[in-house]
Scaffold this motif. Structure first.
Motif, PDB file in Angstrom:
ATOM      1  N   THR A 496       0.847  -1.199   0.000  1.00 10.45           N
ATOM      2  CA  THR A 496       0.000   0.000   0.000  1.00 10.45           C
ATOM      3  C   THR A 496       0.879   1.244   0.000  1.00 10.45           C
ATOM      4  O   THR A 496       2.100   1.160   0.169  1.00 10.45           O
ATOM      5  N   THR A 497       0.246   2.390  -0.188  1.00  7.81           N
ATOM      6  CA  THR A 497       0.933   3.676  -0.013  1.00  7.81           C
ATOM      7  C   THR A 497       0.536   4.144   1.386  1.00  7.81           C
ATOM      8  O   THR A 497      -0.439   4.871   1.566  1.00  7.81           O
ATOM      9  N   ALA A 498       1.273   3.669   2.390  1.00  5.99           N
ATOM     10  CA  ALA A 498       0.789   3.791   3.766  1.00  5.99           C
ATOM     11  C   ALA A 498       0.770   5.215   4.288  1.00  5.99           C
ATOM     12  O   ALA A 498      -0.199   5.652   4.905  1.00  5.99           O
ATOM     13  N   MET A 499       1.829   5.961   4.036  1.00  4.45           N
ATOM     14  CA  MET A 499       1.982   7.242   4.732  1.00  4.45           C
ATOM     15  C   MET A 499       0.879   8.242   4.392  1.00  4.45           C
ATOM     16  O   MET A 499       0.491   9.058   5.214  1.00  4.45           O
ATOM     17  N   THR A 500       0.388   8.192   3.168  1.00  3.62           N
ATOM     18  CA  THR A 500      -0.578   9.210   2.745  1.00  3.62           C
ATOM     19  C   THR A 500      -2.018   8.729   2.879  1.00  3.62           C
ATOM     20  O   THR A 500      -2.947   9.440   2.494  1.00  3.62           O
ATOM     21  N   GLY A 501      -2.237   7.505   3.370  1.00  3.37           N
ATOM     22  CA  GLY A 501      -3.611   7.068   3.597  1.00  3.37           C
ATOM     23  C   GLY A 501      -4.045   5.874   2.782  1.00  3.37           C
ATOM     24  O   GLY A 501      -5.222   5.720   2.477  1.00  3.37           O
ATOM     25  N   HIS A 502      -3.074   5.035   2.386  1.00  2.88           N
ATOM     26  CA  HIS A 502      -3.387   3.733   1.772  1.00  2.88           C
ATOM     27  C   HIS A 502      -4.016   3.824   0.383  1.00  2.88           C
ATOM     28  O   HIS A 502      -5.000   3.166   0.082  1.00  2.88           O
ATOM     29  N   GLN A 503      -3.410   4.660  -0.448  1.00  3.42           N
ATOM     30  CA  GLN A 503      -3.850   4.722  -1.838  1.00  3.42           C
ATOM     31  C   GLN A 503      -3.307   3.508  -2.596  1.00  3.42           C
ATOM     32  O   GLN A 503      -2.249   2.977  -2.259  1.00  3.42           O
ATOM     33  N   PRO A 504      -4.031   3.048  -3.633  1.00  3.45           N
ATOM     34  CA  PRO A 504      -3.502   1.953  -4.446  1.00  3.45           C
ATOM     35  C   PRO A 504      -2.323   2.430  -5.301  1.00  3.45           C
ATOM     36  O   PRO A 504      -2.167   3.627  -5.520  1.00  3.45           O
ATOM     37  N   HIS A 505      -1.507   1.494  -5.749  1.00  2.94           N
ATOM     38  CA  HIS A 505      -0.398   1.822  -6.672  1.00  2.94           C
ATOM     39  C   HIS A 505      -0.246   0.650  -7.629  1.00  2.94           C
ATOM     40  O   HIS A 505      -0.959  -0.362  -7.495  1.00  2.94           O
ATOM     41  N   PRO A 506       0.655   0.716  -8.614  1.00  2.00           N
ATOM     42  CA  PRO A 506       0.694  -0.338  -9.629  1.00  2.00           C
ATOM     43  C   PRO A 506       0.943  -1.755  -9.099  1.00  2.00           C
ATOM     44  O   PRO A 506       0.651  -2.733  -9.781  1.00  2.00           O
ATOM     45  N   GLY A 507       1.442  -1.854  -7.870  1.00  4.30           N
ATOM     46  CA  GLY A 507       1.689  -3.185  -7.315  1.00  4.30           C
ATOM     47  C   GLY A 507       0.511  -3.742  -6.534  1.00  4.30           C
ATOM     48  O   GLY A 507       0.559  -4.881  -6.050  1.00  4.30           O
ATOM     49  N   GLY A 509      -2.824  -3.939  -7.626  1.00  2.00           N
ATOM     50  CA  GLY A 509      -3.817  -4.661  -8.425  1.00  2.00           C
ATOM     51  C   GLY A 509      -5.166  -3.986  -8.504  1.00  2.00           C
ATOM     52  O   GLY A 509      -6.156  -4.618  -8.877  1.00  2.00           O
ATOM     53  N   GLN A 510      -5.254  -2.721  -8.156  1.00  2.00           N
ATOM     54  CA  GLN A 510      -6.512  -2.008  -8.397  1.00  2.00           C
ATOM     55  C   GLN A 510      -6.234  -0.529  -8.637  1.00  2.00           C
ATOM     56  O   GLN A 510      -5.202  -0.004  -8.234  1.00  2.00           O
ATOM     57  N   THR A 511      -7.182   0.116  -9.337  1.00  3.48           N
ATOM     58  CA  THR A 511      -7.015   1.541  -9.622  1.00  3.48           C
ATOM     59  C   THR A 511      -7.897   2.345  -8.675  1.00  3.48           C
ATOM     60  O   THR A 511      -8.707   1.778  -7.929  1.00  3.48           O
ATOM     61  N   MET A 512      -7.797   3.624  -8.755  1.00  2.00           N
ATOM     62  CA  MET A 512      -8.608   4.506  -7.900  1.00  2.00           C
ATOM     63  C   MET A 512     -10.076   4.460  -8.316  1.00  2.00           C
ATOM     64  O   MET A 512     -10.955   4.839  -7.541  1.00  2.00           O
ATOM     65  N   MET A 513     -10.347   3.967  -9.535  1.00  2.00           N
ATOM     66  CA  MET A 513     -11.731   3.820  -9.999  1.00  2.00           C
ATOM     67  C   MET A 513     -12.325   2.495  -9.527  1.00  2.00           C
ATOM     68  O   MET A 513     -13.436   2.137  -9.892  1.00  2.00           O
ATOM     69  N   GLY A 514     -11.522   1.731  -8.774  1.00  4.41           N
ATOM     70  CA  GLY A 514     -12.019   0.464  -8.268  1.00  4.41           C
ATOM     71  C   GLY A 514     -11.843  -0.692  -9.238  1.00  4.41           C
ATOM     72  O   GLY A 514     -12.285  -1.815  -8.951  1.00  4.41           O
ATOM     73  N   GLU A 515     -11.215  -0.449 -10.382  1.00  4.55           N
ATOM     74  CA  GLU A 515     -11.027  -1.537 -11.350  1.00  4.55           C
ATOM     75  C   GLU A 515      -9.930  -2.477 -10.850  1.00  4.55           C
ATOM     76  O   GLU A 515      -8.925  -2.033 -10.300  1.00  4.55           O
TER      77      GLU A 515
END
Ligand code: SF4
Ligand code: SF4
Length: 634
Positions: A496-507, A509-515
C-alpha cells in the motif's frame, strides 16, 4: 601555466579537474555535453565519471559523494534541471560537505531546446548561489572558485554558462598538471540530524539559508568578478550606465571600444544579487540599460533596489520593451541597443511602461491603526507545554522487522543506510537508528551509489517503499545496474501507499476507480532491469530475514531484497501476545532493540499492551527466555 586553444566546455572541464573534482555525473544535453566528456578523457587517478540514467539520478549520486566530502560536479542542460529539481530543491535544505557545482547550460535562442528557461531564475527559486561566466577564460577560473564557495558555505552552487560560452573557442591560460589541487574526501560521518530531512530540520535550515544568502549578497559585493567599469572620456558626464552579465558582458565590452566608455556593471553572481556593489554602480546615474539573455533578472533586481532605496534611476531593459524579451543576444544586437540608449533614450516609452510611477506612502503606514488595536489587547497566558510525542513506527509494523533484520545481519560492518520518503523514514528513530540519509522520493538509491563511489569499503543500502519504488526509484536501479554500482536495494513492500492514507499503486492490483488490474510484480521488474540477485522474504520471520540479508549483501554488484509483509492497517491483526511474569527476567532486550510501542515495562518486567499489539511475534522471536507467547500460535 600554459596556453591552450579550448572550447568553453573543455575549459570548464579542465577547471574542474584542476580543482580536484572527485566525481562527475550528468545527463547529456546541448550545450552542456562536452564538459563531462572532457573530464572523462582527461581524468586523473581517483576521478570517477558517469553518464547517469537521467538528471535526477545524476544529482543524487553526486549528492551522496558530496556528503562524504568529495568535490563533485553534475552536468545538464536547462530542461534537464526540471528532471533534477526534486533532489535539488531538498538538497539545498540539507547542504553538502564537499564542494558541489551544478553545471546547467542555458540555451538562449533556443538553438536546440524546447524552452528558453533561465537557470538564474531557478537559482533564486531554489535559493542556490549562481555563477554566470562571460568567457572561456573566466569559466575556467571561476569554476575553481565556485568549488571553494560551495565548500565554505556548505551549499551546492549553480554554474550557468550559455551556449556561446559553452561552444565558443578561445586561447586561454590553464594550469599545468603539477599545479592541480588534489582533493581528498573525509568520508561519510553518520549524523541523522544533518542528513535526514524532517520538517523541523527543513524549517531551521530554511532560516539559515535566508541568513546565509543575505551574507552572501555582501560577500559577492566584494567578489572582484562583480565589477564596475567606470565611465571614461567623452561619456564621463552622461549619467547613464549599462548593467549586464554572461556573454552579453563580453559583447558590451566590445561595443564599448567603439561607442565610448559608459559606466558598466558586470553581474557575475545574479543570485544572491550583489546589492552593495549594485548601489555603488547606481550612485549618480539617471538611466540604466540592462543587457542580458533570457529573463530580465538583472533588470528586476535593479528596479527593486531603486524602489527599496528610493533612487531616481530609470531602469530599461526587457520589461520596459527597450530590448527584445526573447531570443539570443549577439555582438551586433548589443552594440545596437547601446547605441540607441546613448543616442536617443525613449523616455516616453519608459513612462508608458510605468517606469516613472508616483511613489506611494512608505510601506507600513497603513498598518498603524491595526497595530494599535492589537497593542491594546490583553496578553493571553502562555499555553502549557505539550507532552513530547516523538513519531514512531506503529506497533507490529513490518518495517521495524525489516530494519532490525538488516541491522542484525550487518552488525560490526561499515555500512550506510540510505532512507527514503515514506513512513519508513521513521526507521531513523531510536532504537532502530537505521536511516542515515533521506533527501527526496527515490533518492536513497543514488545516494547509496554516490557514497559507494567514494568509499568502496562501505556496504551501501538503499531502502524504498513499494509505492516509492514505482514513483521514482526505478531509474535509480537502472543507473546502478548500468554503471555497475555495488549496493543493496531493500524494497519494503507493505502492499500500500501507507503514509498518505493507503492509496492503491501499480503493485496493488486495483485503480482509484475500483477496477481490478494486473499487479506489476516488483521482483519481475527488478529482474527485467537486470538485477541478477533478487530475493523476497517475510521480515517477520526474523532468522530467515537475517540470513537473506547476509546472503544477498555478499553478492557483487547491484542486488535486491524485497521484504514483503502487509501494512498493519490493511490486514486483520492476530491476537495480542502475552509476556509471562515468571519467565521475563527484565533484561529489556525486546524494548531496547525493537522499540515497539506495545511493549511497556511494569515493576521491572515487560508487559504487552493488548490494545496495540498486532501479534506480529517479532518480540517473541528475540526474547532470550521465551517469555513472550500466545497470539495466533497459542
Ligand atoms: S508481537 Fe511484540 S513486536 Fe509485535 S506488535 Fe506485539 S508487542 Fe509489538
Ligand atoms: S526480552 Fe524477554 S526477558 Fe527480556 S525483557 Fe523482554 S520479555 Fe523480558
Amino acid at each position: 601555466m600554459h596556453r591552450e586553444f579550448l572550447m568553453g566546455n573543455e575549459a570548464i572541464a579542465l577547471g574542474a579537474i584542476a580543482a580536484g573534482v572527485n566525481l562527475i555525473t550528468g545527463y547529456p544535453g546541448t550545450p552542456s555535453t562536452e564538459v563531462l566528456e572532457t573530464v572523462a578523457k582527461n581524468r586523473q587517478e581517483n576521478q570517477y565519471v558517469e553518464w547517469s540514467v537521467n538528471e535526477k539520478a545524476a544529482m543524487e549520486v553526486a549528492a551522496g559523494a558530496a556528503y562524504c566530502g568529495a568535490r563533485v560536479m553534475v552536468t545538464m542542460k536547462q530542461v534537464g534541471l526540471n528532471v533534477a529539481s526534486d533532489p535539488l530543491m531538498s538538497l539545498e535544505y540539507i547542504g553538502v560537505k564537499g564542494g558541489m557545482v551544478i553545471l546547467v547550460a542555458d540555451d538562449p535562442g533556443p538553438i536546440s531546446s524546447q524552452t528558453e528557461q533561465d537557470t538564474r531564475r531557478f537559482s533564486a527559486f531554489s535559493k542556490l548561489p549562481c555563477f554566470d561566466p562571460s568567457s572561456a577564460q573566466e569559466a575556467y577560473e571561476m569554476v575553481q572558485e565556485a568549488f571553494a564557495y560551495s565548500e565554505e558555505y556548505g551549499t551546492p552552487v549553480f554554474f550557468r554558462p550559455t551556449t556561446r560560452v559553452c561552444h565558443g573557442y578561445a586561447s586561454i591560460l590553464v594550469k599545468d598538471v603539477e599545479e592541480y589541487s588534489l582533493h581528498k574526501a573525509e568520508g561519510f560521518v553518520k549524523d541523522s540530524k544533518r542528513w535526514v530531512i524532517f520538517p523541523r530540520l527543513s524549517y531551521q535550515n530554511h532560516r539559515k539559508i535566508e541568513e546565509r544568502n543575505e551574507r552572501l549578497s555582501e560577500v559577492f559585493s566584494e567578489y572582484e568578478r562583480n565589477r564596475i567599469y567606470p565611465e571614461e572620456g567623452e561619456n564621463a558626464g552622461t549619467r547613464k550606465g549599462i548593467a549586464t552579465g554572461g556573454i552579453s558582458f563580453t559583447y558590451a565590452m566590445e561595443a564599448r571600444d567603439s561607442l565610448g566608455a559608459v559606466r558598466l556593471f558586470k553581474v557575475t553572481t545574479p543570485h544572491p544579487f550583489p546589492e552593495k556593489r549594485a548601489l555603488e554602480f547606481l550612485e549618480g546615474l539617471d538611466e540604466v540599460l540592462c543587457l542580458e539573455e533570457l529573463d530580465p533578472v538583472i533588470e528586476r533586481e535593479l528596479t527593486y533596489l531603486c524602489g527599496k532605496y528610493h533612487l531616481p534611476v530609470k531602469i530599461y531593459g526587457k520589461l520596459s520593451h527597450h530590448v527584445r524579451n526573447a531570443g539570443e543576444n549577439t555582438r551586433d544586437s548589443v552594440a545596437e541597443d547601446i547605441r540607441k540608449f546613448l543616442g536617443e533614450p525613449d523616455n516616453d516609452s519608459a513612462r508608458h511602461m510605468g517606469i516613472e510611477q508616483e511613489r506611494e506612502a512608505p510601506c507600513g503606514t497603513a498598518d498603524k491603526g491595526q497595530s494599535a488595536a492589537l497593542a491594546g489587547e490583553a496578553e493571553l497566558p502562555a499555553p502549557p507545554a505539550l507532552p513530547v510525542r516523538p513519531p514512531v513506527l506503529c506497533a507490529g509494523c513490518p518495517h521495524r522487522a525489516s530494519f532490525y533484520a538488516v541491522k542484525k545481519a550487518m552488525k560490526g560492518k561499515k555500512t550506510i543506510f540510505c532512507g527514503d520518503i515514506g513512513c519508513y523514514t521513521l526507521g531513523n528513530a531510536m532504537p532502530m537508528d537505521m536511516v542515515d540519509t533521506c533527501l527526496c522520493m527515490g533518492a536513497g538509491l543514488g545516494i547509496a551509489q554516490g557514497v559507494g563511489r567514494i568509499e568502496p569499503d562501505t556496504s551501501c543500502f538503499a531502502f524504498v517503499g513499494d509505492s516509492t519504488f514505482f514513483a521514482s526509484a526505478i531509474t535509480g536501479v537502472v543507473n546502478a545496474v548500468y554503471n555497475q554500482a555495488r549496493m543493496t536495494l531493500v524494497v519494503l513492500d507493505n502492499s500500500t501507499t501507507a503514509m498518505t492514507g493507503h492509496q492503491p499503486h501499480p503493485g496493488t492490483g486495483q485503480t482509484m476507480m475500483g477496477e481490478v488490474v494486473s499487479k506489476i510484480n516488483i521482483e519481475a521488474v527488478l529482474r527485467g532491469i537486470g538485477v541478477q540477485v533478487v530475493e523476497t522474504v517475510n521480515p517477520l520471520d526474523h532468522e530467515a530475514a537475517v540470513e537473506c540479508v547476509k546472503r544477498v549483501e555478499s553478492e557483487p554488484g547491484a542486488k535486491a531484497i524485497i521484504f514483503k509483509s502487509p501494512c498493519i492497517a490493511v490486514v486483520k491483526a492476530s491476537n495480542a501476545l502475552k509476556a509471562s511474569e515468571d519467565r521475563c527476567i527484565g533484561c529489556k532486550k525486546c524494548v531496547r532493540e525493537l522499540g515497539c510501542p506495545a511493549l511497556v515495562i511494569k515493576d521491572g518486567k515487560v508487559r504487552i499492551d493488548d490494545s496495540l499489539c498486532t501479534g506480529c511475534t517479532l518480540c517473541s522471536q528475540i526474547c532470550p527466555t521465551g517469555a513472550i507467547g500466545g497470539g495466533k500460535n497459542e
